[in-house]
Design a protein around this motif. Structure first.
Motif, PDB file in Angstrom:
ATOM      1  N   PRO A 160      66.859 -62.917 -58.144  1.00  0.00           N
ATOM      2  CA  PRO A 160      67.703 -61.893 -58.510  1.00  0.00           C
ATOM      3  C   PRO A 160      67.710 -60.933 -56.902  1.00  0.00           C
ATOM      4  O   PRO A 160      66.700 -60.702 -56.384  1.00  0.00           O
ATOM      5  CB  PRO A 160      66.948 -61.240 -59.299  1.00  0.00           C
ATOM      6  CG  PRO A 160      65.354 -61.596 -59.152  1.00  0.00           C
ATOM      7  CD  PRO A 160      65.709 -63.250 -58.760  1.00  0.00           C
ATOM      8  N   GLU A 161      68.732 -60.043 -56.926  1.00  0.00           N
ATOM      9  CA  GLU A 161      68.836 -59.227 -55.727  1.00  0.00           C
ATOM     10  C   GLU A 161      68.148 -57.671 -56.177  1.00  0.00           C
ATOM     11  O   GLU A 161      68.312 -57.287 -57.355  1.00  0.00           O
ATOM     12  CB  GLU A 161      70.362 -58.878 -55.321  1.00  0.00           C
ATOM     13  CG  GLU A 161      71.257 -60.033 -55.084  1.00  0.00           C
ATOM     14  CD  GLU A 161      72.650 -59.725 -54.722  1.00  0.00           C
ATOM     15  OE1 GLU A 161      72.952 -58.616 -54.735  1.00  0.00           O
ATOM     16  OE2 GLU A 161      73.244 -60.723 -54.468  1.00  0.00           O
ATOM     17  N   PRO A 162      67.406 -57.427 -55.386  1.00  0.00           N
ATOM     18  CA  PRO A 162      66.808 -56.124 -55.638  1.00  0.00           C
ATOM     19  C   PRO A 162      67.545 -55.006 -55.751  1.00  0.00           C
ATOM     20  O   PRO A 162      68.630 -54.882 -54.812  1.00  0.00           O
ATOM     21  CB  PRO A 162      65.684 -55.939 -54.203  1.00  0.00           C
ATOM     22  CG  PRO A 162      66.509 -56.784 -53.117  1.00  0.00           C
ATOM     23  CD  PRO A 162      67.184 -57.962 -53.752  1.00  0.00           C
ATOM     24  N   SER A 163      67.386 -54.065 -56.571  1.00  0.00           N
ATOM     25  CA  SER A 163      68.216 -53.106 -56.692  1.00  0.00           C
ATOM     26  C   SER A 163      67.739 -51.813 -55.697  1.00  0.00           C
ATOM     27  O   SER A 163      66.976 -51.917 -54.935  1.00  0.00           O
ATOM     28  CB  SER A 163      67.782 -52.308 -58.151  1.00  0.00           C
ATOM     29  OG  SER A 163      66.425 -51.828 -58.318  1.00  0.00           O
ATOM     30  N   GLU A 164      68.903 -51.149 -55.611  1.00  0.00           N
ATOM     31  CA  GLU A 164      68.603 -49.914 -54.658  1.00  0.00           C
ATOM     32  C   GLU A 164      67.321 -48.991 -54.966  1.00  0.00           C
ATOM     33  O   GLU A 164      66.662 -48.588 -54.160  1.00  0.00           O
ATOM     34  CB  GLU A 164      69.754 -49.062 -54.467  1.00  0.00           C
ATOM     35  CG  GLU A 164      70.049 -48.158 -53.411  1.00  0.00           C
ATOM     36  CD  GLU A 164      70.452 -49.111 -52.331  1.00  0.00           C
ATOM     37  OE1 GLU A 164      70.391 -48.518 -51.011  1.00  0.00           O
ATOM     38  OE2 GLU A 164      70.876 -50.159 -52.365  1.00  0.00           O
ATOM     39  N   GLU A 165      67.030 -48.931 -56.267  1.00  0.00           N
ATOM     40  CA  GLU A 165      65.991 -48.164 -56.711  1.00  0.00           C
ATOM     41  C   GLU A 165      64.560 -48.582 -56.262  1.00  0.00           C
ATOM     42  O   GLU A 165      63.969 -48.251 -55.826  1.00  0.00           O
ATOM     43  CB  GLU A 165      66.058 -47.933 -58.110  1.00  0.00           C
ATOM     44  CG  GLU A 165      64.649 -47.047 -58.706  1.00  0.00           C
ATOM     45  CD  GLU A 165      64.669 -46.796 -60.264  1.00  0.00           C
ATOM     46  OE1 GLU A 165      64.141 -46.284 -60.776  1.00  0.00           O
ATOM     47  OE2 GLU A 165      65.763 -47.438 -60.912  1.00  0.00           O
ATOM     48  N   GLU A 166      64.511 -50.177 -56.349  1.00  0.00           N
ATOM     49  CA  GLU A 166      63.320 -51.009 -55.823  1.00  0.00           C
ATOM     50  C   GLU A 166      63.071 -50.874 -54.542  1.00  0.00           C
ATOM     51  O   GLU A 166      62.080 -50.604 -53.812  1.00  0.00           O
ATOM     52  CB  GLU A 166      63.633 -52.441 -56.461  1.00  0.00           C
ATOM     53  CG  GLU A 166      63.395 -52.612 -57.893  1.00  0.00           C
ATOM     54  CD  GLU A 166      63.810 -53.950 -58.224  1.00  0.00           C
ATOM     55  OE1 GLU A 166      63.428 -54.462 -59.267  1.00  0.00           O
ATOM     56  OE2 GLU A 166      64.566 -54.740 -57.462  1.00  0.00           O
TER      57      GLU A 166
END
Length: 272
Positions: free
Chosen positions: A188-194
């Motif tokens: 999974p690609e990391p989210s901007e929030e993460e």
């Protein structure tokens, strides 16, 4: 597990030997800084000399350390990888003053080898193939990692360790196949929030460290000034690096999960 599997045990052994002089220089530098601060490192004796590195104990290693779906993992392959891992840990122990836990390291090494054998068998079941170009590229990367100028120089050093080029090629082929399996795993690609959360935690940790040093008085203030020079850049400047790190971590976790799935259906017998 992904990068230190049995498939490149010889590569790891050479890399460890190649890194040893640099590590010794690092130790010397650290000791010099400690002396300037008026402190004596915990592992340094009264005469200022470093104690001898502990030796790896392989007296209890059997001829076959494990069987994975009928495929044997030999004690010889295990010993090569274990000794290279132990050498690195022993050098680290000089800095920490703690003796390496050989039993724990042997267990970790064996589990690493079992995991890589499962991945290799998975690659063969899926019909993956390693091209000559991919094998050569992997050996070239290993040579660069070991600080050598060319693949030929690396192969010569490999042979000086008592191994031959054919074995190196076979090991590199196995690693290429394992890499192909790992490349197919969904990550999974990391989210901007993460990414923002990771960045904020790093900034908070640095601010906490600077605050603790500042409370130590004049010396603490000088140290804090030194830390200020290495202040964490703005988020936008390090975002890509944060994303790469998060992706690597997710890929490692996916690989571990895949190995667990493979092992749940495998016949694994250990003899160590």
């Amino acid at each position: 597990m992904i990068t230190t599997g049995f498939a490149l045990a010889g590569v790891l052994a050479l890399a460890a030997c190649s890194d040893a002089p640099a590590a010794e220089n690092d130790d010397a530098s650290a000791q010099e800084q400690s002396a300037e601060a008026g402190a004596e490192s915990p592992e340094q004796g009264a005469d200022g000399e470093q104690p001898e590195l502990p030796e790896a104990d392989t007296s209890d290693v059997p001829e076959v350390v494990a069987e994975v779906n009928g495929e044997e993992i030999t004690g010889e392959d295990f010993t090569v990888l274990y000794e290279s891992q132990f050498q690195q840990m022993a050098m680290e122990s000089q800095m920490t003053g703690e003796e390496p836990d050989q039993d724990q390291l042997k267990e970790q090494t064996l589990e690493s080898m079992i995991g890589n054998e499962l991945l290799l068998q998975d690659a063969e079941d899926e019909g993956y193939e390693a091209s000559e170009e991919e094998i050569d590229a992997l050996i070239a990367d290993a040579a660069e990692t070991a600080g050598m100028g060319s693949s030929e120089e690396f192969i010569e050093a490999y042979e000086e360790q008592g191994m031959d080029e054919e074995q190196l090629t076979e090991d590199a082929e196995s690693q290429v196949l394992i890499n192909q399996v790992l490349a197919q795993l969904e990550v999974p690609e990391p989210s901007e929030e993460e990414l923002r959360e990771t960045y904020d935690e790093a900034v908070a940790a640095q601010e906490g460290a600077e605050g603790a040093e500042g409370a130590e008085g004049a010396e603490g203030e000088e140290a804090a000034e030194g830390e200020e020079a290495a202040e964490i850049p703005p988020f936008d400047e390090v975002r890509d690096d944060l994303e790469a790190d998060a992706t690597d971590q997710a890929r490692n976790e996916a690989a571990l999960d895949h190995v667990e799935d493979l092992r749940a259906e495998a016949d694994v017998q250990t003899h160590l």
